[in-house]
Scaffold this motif. Structure first.
Motif, PDB file in Angstrom:
ATOM      1  N   MET A   1      58.915  41.555  41.190  1.00 56.86           N
ATOM      2  CA  MET A   1      58.031  41.846  39.899  1.00 56.86           C
ATOM      3  C   MET A   1      56.792  41.641  40.366  1.00 56.86           C
ATOM      4  SD  MET A   1      58.069  39.633  36.652  1.00 56.86           S
ATOM      5  CE  MET A   1      57.088  38.105  36.459  1.00 56.86           C
ATOM      6  N   ARG A   2      55.971  42.627  39.833  1.00 51.43           N
ATOM      7  CA  ARG A   2      54.554  42.286  40.197  1.00 51.43           C
ATOM      8  C   ARG A   2      54.075  41.350  38.808  1.00 51.43           C
ATOM      9  NH1 ARG A   2      51.219  47.878  40.182  1.00 51.43           N
ATOM     10  NH2 ARG A   2      52.056  48.110  38.323  1.00 51.43           N
ATOM     11  N   SER A   3      52.943  40.517  39.460  1.00 51.12           N
ATOM     12  CA  SER A   3      52.217  39.889  38.294  1.00 51.12           C
ATOM     13  C   SER A   3      50.811  39.479  39.019  1.00 51.12           C
ATOM     14  CB  SER A   3      52.783  38.424  37.961  1.00 51.12           C
ATOM     15  OG  SER A   3      53.158  37.710  39.177  1.00 51.12           O
ATOM     16  N   VAL A   4      49.913  39.164  37.866  1.00 52.34           N
ATOM     17  CA  VAL A   4      48.648  39.059  38.154  1.00 52.34           C
ATOM     18  C   VAL A   4      48.640  37.384  38.116  1.00 52.34           C
ATOM     19  CG1 VAL A   4      46.292  38.769  37.408  1.00 52.34           C
ATOM     20  CG2 VAL A   4      47.606  41.117  37.234  1.00 52.34           C
ATOM     21  N   VAL A   5      47.993  36.595  39.081  1.00 47.51           N
ATOM     22  CA  VAL A   5      47.969  35.289  38.896  1.00 47.51           C
ATOM     23  C   VAL A   5      46.588  34.768  39.218  1.00 47.51           C
ATOM     24  CG1 VAL A   5      50.471  34.925  39.406  1.00 47.51           C
ATOM     25  CG2 VAL A   5      49.059  34.845  41.105  1.00 47.51           C
ATOM     26  N   HIS A   6      46.533  33.444  39.019  1.00 47.34           N
ATOM     27  CA  HIS A   6      45.372  32.640  39.576  1.00 47.34           C
ATOM     28  C   HIS A   6      45.582  31.225  39.779  1.00 47.34           C
ATOM     29  CE1 HIS A   6      43.514  30.983  35.436  1.00 47.34           C
ATOM     30  NE2 HIS A   6      44.561  31.836  35.198  1.00 47.34           N
ATOM     31  N   THR A   7      45.379  30.509  40.659  1.00 41.53           N
ATOM     32  CA  THR A   7      45.449  29.112  40.954  1.00 41.53           C
ATOM     33  C   THR A   7      44.485  28.432  40.817  1.00 41.53           C
ATOM     34  OG1 THR A   7      45.101  29.922  43.205  1.00 41.53           O
ATOM     35  CG2 THR A   7      47.539  29.684  42.811  1.00 41.53           C
ATOM     36  N   ARG A   8      43.034  28.921  40.516  1.00 42.94           N
ATOM     37  CA  ARG A   8      41.945  28.026  40.233  1.00 42.94           C
ATOM     38  C   ARG A   8      41.348  28.751  39.195  1.00 42.94           C
ATOM     39  NH1 ARG A   8      37.591  29.822  43.300  1.00 42.94           N
ATOM     40  NH2 ARG A   8      38.171  31.350  44.666  1.00 42.94           N
ATOM     41  N   GLN A   9      40.483  27.889  38.252  1.00 46.24           N
ATOM     42  CA  GLN A   9      39.638  28.609  37.293  1.00 46.24           C
ATOM     43  C   GLN A   9      38.412  29.183  38.094  1.00 46.24           C
ATOM     44  OE1 GLN A   9      40.287  25.555  34.330  1.00 46.24           O
ATOM     45  NE2 GLN A   9      41.010  27.213  32.898  1.00 46.24           N
ATOM     46  N   GLY A  10      37.915  30.156  37.582  1.00 45.38           N
ATOM     47  CA  GLY A  10      36.632  30.759  37.960  1.00 45.38           C
ATOM     48  C   GLY A  10      36.352  32.260  37.585  1.00 45.38           C
ATOM     49  N   ASP A  11      35.363  32.934  38.366  1.00 44.57           N
ATOM     50  CA  ASP A  11      34.992  34.392  37.847  1.00 44.57           C
ATOM     51  C   ASP A  11      36.672  35.143  38.058  1.00 44.57           C
ATOM     52  OD1 ASP A  11      34.506  36.910  37.800  1.00 44.57           O
ATOM     53  OD2 ASP A  11      32.905  36.793  39.252  1.00 44.57           O
ATOM     54  N   PRO A  12      37.059  35.881  36.958  1.00 44.75           N
ATOM     55  CA  PRO A  12      38.230  36.311  37.007  1.00 44.75           C
ATOM     56  C   PRO A  12      38.261  37.465  38.130  1.00 44.75           C
ATOM     57  CG  PRO A  12      37.423  36.428  34.742  1.00 44.75           C
ATOM     58  CD  PRO A  12      36.355  35.628  35.692  1.00 44.75           C
ATOM     59  N   ALA A  13      37.039  38.074  38.615  1.00 47.27           N
ATOM     60  CA  ALA A  13      37.034  39.258  39.468  1.00 47.27           C
ATOM     61  C   ALA A  13      37.141  38.652  40.890  1.00 47.27           C
ATOM     62  CB  ALA A  13      35.812  40.238  39.526  1.00 47.27           C
ATOM     63  N   GLU A  14      37.207  37.217  41.086  1.00 49.55           N
ATOM     64  CA  GLU A  14      37.451  36.565  42.228  1.00 49.55           C
ATOM     65  C   GLU A  14      38.915  35.841  42.258  1.00 49.55           C
ATOM     66  OE1 GLU A  14      34.074  34.066  43.122  1.00 49.55           O
ATOM     67  OE2 GLU A  14      32.555  35.616  43.046  1.00 49.55           O
ATOM     68  N   VAL A  15      38.856  35.340  41.217  1.00 47.70           N
ATOM     69  CA  VAL A  15      40.211  34.334  41.399  1.00 47.70           C
ATOM     70  C   VAL A  15      41.451  34.998  40.989  1.00 47.70           C
ATOM     71  CG1 VAL A  15      38.802  32.171  40.900  1.00 47.70           C
ATOM     72  CG2 VAL A  15      39.997  33.339  39.051  1.00 47.70           C
ATOM     73  N   LEU A  16      41.653  36.146  40.178  1.00 46.15           N
ATOM     74  CA  LEU A  16      42.617  36.684  40.204  1.00 46.15           C
ATOM     75  C   LEU A  16      43.238  37.559  41.141  1.00 46.15           C
ATOM     76  CD1 LEU A  16      41.813  38.344  36.594  1.00 46.15           C
ATOM     77  CD2 LEU A  16      43.300  36.188  37.098  1.00 46.15           C
ATOM     78  N   HIS A  42      41.551  40.976  26.829  1.00 48.81           N
ATOM     79  CA  HIS A  42      40.596  40.360  25.615  1.00 48.81           C
ATOM     80  C   HIS A  42      39.629  39.398  26.459  1.00 48.81           C
ATOM     81  CE1 HIS A  42      43.069  42.244  22.483  1.00 48.81           C
ATOM     82  NE2 HIS A  42      44.068  41.551  22.768  1.00 48.81           N
ATOM     83  N   PRO A  43      38.299  39.495  25.555  1.00 56.86           N
ATOM     84  CA  PRO A  43      37.557  38.374  26.092  1.00 56.86           C
ATOM     85  C   PRO A  43      37.979  36.922  26.232  1.00 56.86           C
ATOM     86  CG  PRO A  43      36.699  39.585  24.226  1.00 56.86           C
ATOM     87  CD  PRO A  43      38.063  40.088  24.511  1.00 56.86           C
ATOM     88  N   GLY A  44      39.169  36.605  25.112  1.00 61.51           N
ATOM     89  CA  GLY A  44      39.561  35.016  25.220  1.00 61.51           C
ATOM     90  C   GLY A  44      40.359  35.023  26.645  1.00 61.51           C
ATOM     91  N   ASP A  45      41.159  36.056  27.049  1.00 60.20           N
ATOM     92  CA  ASP A  45      41.731  36.324  28.373  1.00 60.20           C
ATOM     93  C   ASP A  45      40.843  35.806  29.609  1.00 60.20           C
ATOM     94  OD1 ASP A  45      44.331  37.131  27.083  1.00 60.20           O
ATOM     95  OD2 ASP A  45      43.585  39.212  27.342  1.00 60.20           O
ATOM     96  N   LEU A  46      39.864  36.468  29.598  1.00 62.40           N
ATOM     97  CA  LEU A  46      38.846  36.204  30.683  1.00 62.40           C
ATOM     98  C   LEU A  46      38.228  34.502  30.573  1.00 62.40           C
ATOM     99  CD1 LEU A  46      36.911  39.525  30.617  1.00 62.40           C
ATOM    100  CD2 LEU A  46      38.974  38.717  31.761  1.00 62.40           C
ATOM    101  N   ILE A  47      38.133  34.277  29.344  1.00 63.00           N
ATOM    102  CA  ILE A  47      37.606  32.881  28.942  1.00 63.00           C
ATOM    103  C   ILE A  47      38.540  32.000  29.779  1.00 63.00           C
ATOM    104  CG2 ILE A  47      36.943  31.173  27.186  1.00 63.00           C
ATOM    105  CD1 ILE A  47      35.550  33.399  25.956  1.00 63.00           C
ATOM    106  N   SER A 244      32.863  30.249  13.077  1.00 62.45           N
ATOM    107  CA  SER A 244      32.694  30.706  14.204  1.00 62.45           C
ATOM    108  C   SER A 244      33.975  30.963  14.860  1.00 62.45           C
ATOM    109  CB  SER A 244      32.130  29.501  14.874  1.00 62.45           C
ATOM    110  OG  SER A 244      32.342  29.459  16.233  1.00 62.45           O
ATOM    111  N   TYR A 245      34.009  32.087  15.654  1.00 56.04           N
ATOM    112  CA  TYR A 245      35.449  32.502  16.086  1.00 56.04           C
ATOM    113  C   TYR A 245      35.346  33.046  17.545  1.00 56.04           C
ATOM    114  CZ  TYR A 245      34.300  37.664  15.379  1.00 56.04           C
ATOM    115  OH  TYR A 245      34.123  38.979  15.328  1.00 56.04           O
ATOM    116  N   GLY A 246      34.204  32.740  18.219  1.00 55.37           N
ATOM    117  CA  GLY A 246      34.030  33.101  19.611  1.00 55.37           C
ATOM    118  C   GLY A 246      33.068  32.763  20.181  1.00 55.37           C
ATOM    119  N   ARG A 247      32.620  33.011  21.331  1.00 53.04           N
ATOM    120  CA  ARG A 247      31.379  32.361  22.090  1.00 53.04           C
ATOM    121  C   ARG A 247      31.148  33.392  23.127  1.00 53.04           C
ATOM    122  NH1 ARG A 247      29.456  27.335  24.506  1.00 53.04           N
ATOM    123  NH2 ARG A 247      27.508  28.162  24.921  1.00 53.04           N
TER     124      ARG A 247
END
Ligand SMILES: NC(=O)c1ccc[n+]([C@@H]2O[C@H](COP(=O)([O-])OP(=O)(O)OC[C@H]3O[C@@H](n4cnc5c(N)ncnc54)[C@H](OP(=O)(O)O)[C@@H]3O)[C@@H](O)[C@H]2O)c1
Length: 340
Positions: A1-16, A42-47, A244-247
């Protein structure tokens, strides 16, 4: 199966990254396996991929798949699942890890999608409409029987439009804030009866004060935060509430700078993650509202663009693009019979 993963936190366009592995997960007792067709960015996914927000856990070294909602078809049900879900189109939330071909969720989190609701709309049916429900309750509590007025930031956002439409429907006096002229045009077109004020105008705060009348706002719904918080609190009338519900913004405002005590102000947070704390009856009512909104007002769940799961880096860049209208979707190739 295909899945998007990241093993560290950081800029989504780099770590995904996209991974392909043999096999697929199996549902346990009370769970269903959903073969996903569409999931939102969603913005929350990227955060969550970036990390560093107060209150969010840091990632451990395990690969993590982003995504909290999505739609697809139930392929398998585990033991003890009594609802006839296999073969049905469903939307799932909370469903951690939807940026993959499959996700396993407790059966009660798989919400059947009515035939007349298309796949893309179904993929957007839960998080933002349920956020609207949470915000509506917070505003009701803040108004405490008063009529308003209410101010909201990022009015051109997907959630902001739901708030505007809801206010229009319920006769709630709402003042919309956007950061730029292009966003203002769009909101004015959609909601011609509501004031729209651009925060890059030098006198924007005076414009808001005129629009909210002498008493100021009873509540401000804010998903920008940062250094804007200080100005937003200045727009509240005495006894008012900042919700407050976002940043989305940058900078910080120190709590001690705010005139909370002398003016009897309240600052509160709202998160959809507390939606699961509602009673089963309340959740059923909220889900019925979300499904009805998807059925009757699909134009409020606008799609900005569709990208295949493999193009996740382009998708996350698009999701952050200023002036984007609607939500970016990640798709899987249609199965035989085709996606609706
Ligand atoms: N608390 C919760 O449970 C919950 C649930 C759902 C969403 N949210 C939050 O709700 C907010 C909106 O989400 P969404 O999915 O509706 O977003 P969206 O559709 O991606 O739209 C983002 C909007 O934010 C505006 N924006 C971006 N950065 C900004 C900044 N620095 N200052 C002012 N405006 C800015 C953009 O304006 P332009 O048009 O000018 O680019 C755009 O209108 C996000 O903060 C998200 O995290 C919270």
């Amino acid at each position: 199966m295909r899945s998007v993963v990241h093993t560290r936190q950081g800029d989504p366009a780099e770590v995904l990254e996209l991974r392909e592995e043999d096999g697929r997960p199996r549902p346990g007792a009370g769970e269903v396996l959903v073969r996903l067709r569409v999931r939102p960015v969603h913005p929350g996914d990227l955060i969550a991929v970036e990390g560093g927000l107060p209150g969010l856990p840091d990632q451990d070294s395990q690969p993590r798949t982003p995504g909290v909602e999505g739609m697809g078809v139930v392929e398998e049900a585990g033991a003890d699942v009594r609802a006839p879900l296999v073969g049905r189109r469903v939307a799932a939330f909370p469903a951690p890890g939807t940026w993959a071909e499959y996700v396993v969720v407790p059966a009660e989190r798989a919400v059947p999608v009515p035939d007349e609701v298309g796949d893309d709309t179904a993929a957007l049916m839960l998080v933002n409409p349920l956020t609207l429900v949470m915000l509506h309750r917070a505003v009701e509590q803040a108004l405490d029987g008063h009529d308003g007025p209410v101010v909201q930031t990022a009015a051109g956002s997907s959630v902001g439009r739901l708030v505007s439409a809801h206010a229009e429907r319920h006769g709630l006096p709402l003042v919309n804030l956007v950061r730029g002229a292009a966003g203002a045009r769009k909101v004015r077109e959609m909601f011609p009866g509501q004031p729209v004020i651009v925060t890059s105008d030098a006198d924007w705060q005076d414009q808001v004060r005129r629009a909210t009348g002498g008493g100021g706002a009873r509540a401000v719904l804010d998903c920008v935060g940062g250094s804007l918080t200080r100005d937003l609190v200045g727009l509240l009338g005495d006894g008012g509430t900042l919700i407050s519900y976002g940043r989305l913004g940058s900078g910080v405002t120190m709590l001690d700078e705010l005139p909370l005590v002398n003016r009897g102000l309240t600052v509160r947070g709202v998160t959809i993650w507390h939606w699961t704390d509602r009673t089963p009856e309340q959740r059923a009512e909220d889900l019925a509202f979300a499904v009805d909104l998807a059925r009757t007002s699909p134009e409020l769940l606008e799609v900005a663009a569709r990208y295949d799961l493999a193009d996740v880096k382009a998708a996350v860049k698009h999701a952050r693009r200023p002036g984007k209208s609607g939500t970016v979707l990640l798709t899987s190739p249609a199965e035989t019979g085709g996606a609706r």
